[in-house]
Design an enzyme around this catalytic site. Structure first.
Site, short mmCIF file in Angstrom:
data_model
loop_
_atom_site.label_atom_id
_atom_site.label_comp_id
_atom_site.label_asym_id
_atom_site.label_seq_id
_atom_site.Cartn_x
_atom_site.Cartn_y
_atom_site.Cartn_z
N ASP A 193 0.83 -1.21 0.00
CA ASP A 193 0.00 0.00 0.00
C ASP A 193 0.87 1.27 0.00
O ASP A 193 1.90 1.33 0.68
CB ASP A 193 -0.84 -0.06 1.30
CG ASP A 193 -2.03 0.87 1.31
OD1 ASP A 193 -2.84 0.81 0.38
OD2 ASP A 193 -2.15 1.65 2.27
N GLU A 247 1.44 -0.38 -4.85
CA GLU A 247 0.56 0.72 -5.24
C GLU A 247 1.43 1.97 -5.28
O GLU A 247 1.84 2.48 -4.25
CB GLU A 247 -0.56 0.90 -4.21
CG GLU A 247 -1.49 2.04 -4.60
CD GLU A 247 -2.32 2.59 -3.46
OE1 GLU A 247 -3.46 2.99 -3.70
OE2 GLU A 247 -1.82 2.67 -2.32
#
Ligand code: GLC
Length: 503
Positions: A193, A247
């Site tokens: 993330d 990401e």
């Protein structure tokens, strides 16, 4: 030529547990669907203990399962079953921030002298206000004042998501331990993330006025790269060849490519330029050519995503109904790189309409997170007729039970496209070259390294029929309309149609 890695050939499928099948045991029960569809890997969004302020992206314990989602035994069972079906499993790892309920933060917050104070980013006031002018992703300032210790802590997201300090070696070591915990349990890698935010500039400079995400100065600091190289060494030591897919929310293919390093940082990084591209042939041609240029130049492998749990579903975004979503499926599954499907797109799902009183997400992302309808019954294969969010539109027919039985359905199109991809070295790992084509059409050729396998893909973004001249004779292998499959290509491409052609 080096052997392709499993994560280059697999199609990934993103599972958002609460909406896929409630919990880990539920996911396990739905593996049939994924195996039949033909995906090679699943990415499971956070299921860790969490107060759920950001639906699991606020982690209170990295090495356990939230009781709402089951137990570690359920997790092991799910991984075992998935592996037995040839499906790899990657988990979501949130290294930029924890929950404010994580024991690390509770301890960090307890006093300025705490041994974990420096595990997070604490600063004194500046001129009676926050340390700088940074804004948080969901609005408001990126700093919260802690009255007990008279300092501010940084949070790029919610106040319940304090940012950790990767410059502290103990924090880094603790995070490395998290990765080992899951790798030792047999996971095949991590979706990481907010990679672009993990290394803040040490002097925490103000953003120039008018700065908008992702251009903020906390993003894309070069010190992220040594952190990633270290992670890569750790992960590469495991026999299962784990993948790290990041990401990297920077909206620039060039910047995103930087996070692949020299093959010594991320294995894959999400390039959201494709997710942000409008449904337009010229726009897509630009995206595809840029990816080929930037990633091809460094020998890196692209990723392709049209939808995820943070954005409106592409069917809804593009408009144009199911026809466009079908063409988009053919595009996604035939570009050079690893495609990431978002649960439900294989059913042609649209965003749900969520009335204001049912909104639960602080970032306004509820509509794409509606539960998956598994059948046409009132509770759609779930426990209750009303689950945590409303059903997506047409749930009585847009579900696996109905669609599997209908050879012409969206679901069957995905299944055929996935099968065609698995069977074709050109589609799995061949080169990609954009071909000349009339306005409104994107055409590209995929060729296997030994030249023996070839495909041409035609995607008509326009609402008018187009004529496409190709050298040689071609047969339709996969088509947005199943009736065309198996026929010779006659040079005509219907409105909104997409075709995979074989010689
Ligand atoms: C990522 C996740 C998103 C989450 C955010 C903060 O962007 O995809 O869902 O809210 O990070 O963790």
């Amino acid at each position: 030529m080096t052997e392709p890695r499993w994560w280059q050939e697999a199609v990934f499928y993103q599972v958002y547990p609460r909406s896929f099948a409630r919990d880990l045991a539920g996911i396990r029960r739905r593996l049939d669907h994924l195996q039949w569809l033909g995906v090679g890997a699943i990415w499971i969004c956070p299921f860790y203990p969490s107060p759920q302020a950001d639906f699991g992206y606020d982690v209170a314990d990295y090495t356990d399962v939230d009781p709402e989602f089951g137990t570690l035994d359920d997790f092991d069972g799910l991984v075992g079953d998935a592996h037995a079906r040839g499906i790899r499993v990657i988990v979501d790892w949130v290294p930029n921030h924890t929950s404010d309920q994580h024991p690390w933060f509770v301890e960090s917050r307890s006093s300025r002298e705490s041994a974990k104070r420096d595990w997070y980013v604490w600063r004194d006031s500046r001129a009676g206000g926050p340390p700088n002018n940074w804004r948080a992703a969901f609005g408001g300032r990126a700093w919260t004042f802690d009255a007990a210790t008279s300092q501010w802590y940084l949070h790029l997201f919610l106040p319940q998501q304090p940012d950790v300090n990767w410059r502290n070696p103990e924090l880094a070591a603790a995070m490395h331990g998290v990765l080992r915990f899951w790798l030792d349990r047999g996971v095949d890698g991590f979706r990481i993330d907010v990679v672009q935010g993990i290394a803040k500039p040490p002097d925490l400079p103000d953003d120039p006025p008018g700065t908008v995400l992702p251009r903020a100065s906390f993003n894309d600091h070069p010190d992220a790269h040594p952190i990633l190289r270290h992670l890569r060494t750790l992960v590469d030591a495991y026999p299962q060849e784990p993948v790290m897919v990041g990401e990297v929310y920077l909206l620039s293919t060039e910047q995103v490519a930087d996070y692949l390093g020299r093959g010594d940082e991320l294995h894959l990084s999400f390039d959201f330029t494709s997710l942000y591209a409008p449904w337009d042939a010229a726009a897509w041609r630009t995206v595809v050519e840029r990816v080929e240029r930037e990633l091809g130049a460094i020998g890196a492998w692209p990723t392709w995503t049209l939808s995820n749990h943070d954005n409106p579903r592409h069917r809804t975004r593009y408009g144009g109904g199911e026809a466009r979503a079908r063409a988009a499926a053919v595009l996604l599954l035939t570009l050079r790189g690893t495609p990431f499907l978002y649960q439900g797109e294989e059913l042609g799902l649209q965003d749900a309409v969520v009335p204001p009183e049912q909104e639960v997400d602080p970032g306004g992302r509820d509509p794409c997170r509606a539960p998956i309808p598994w059948d046409g019954s009132p509770a759609h294969g779930w426990e209750h007729e009303e689950e945590w969010l409303p059903w997506p539109p047409d749930a009585d027919v847009a579900n696996p039970e109905v669609e599997r039985a209908d050879p012409g359905s969206m679901l069957n199109l995905y299944q055929r496209a996935l099968a065609a991809r698995r069977a074709s070295p050109a589609l799995r790992r061949g080169s990609a070259r954009v071909l000349p084509s009339p306005a409104g059409v994107l055409a590209y050729e995929r060729v296997a390294a030994d030249g023996g396998d070839r495909r041409v893909v035609l995607v008509n973004f326009a609402a008018q029929r187009a004529c496409v001249d190709l050298d040689g004779d071609w047969t339709v292998e996969v088509a947005t309309d199943r009736a065309w499959e198996g026929a010779p290509f006659d040079g005509e491409l219907e409105a909104d149609a997409a075709l995979v052609l074989r010689p």
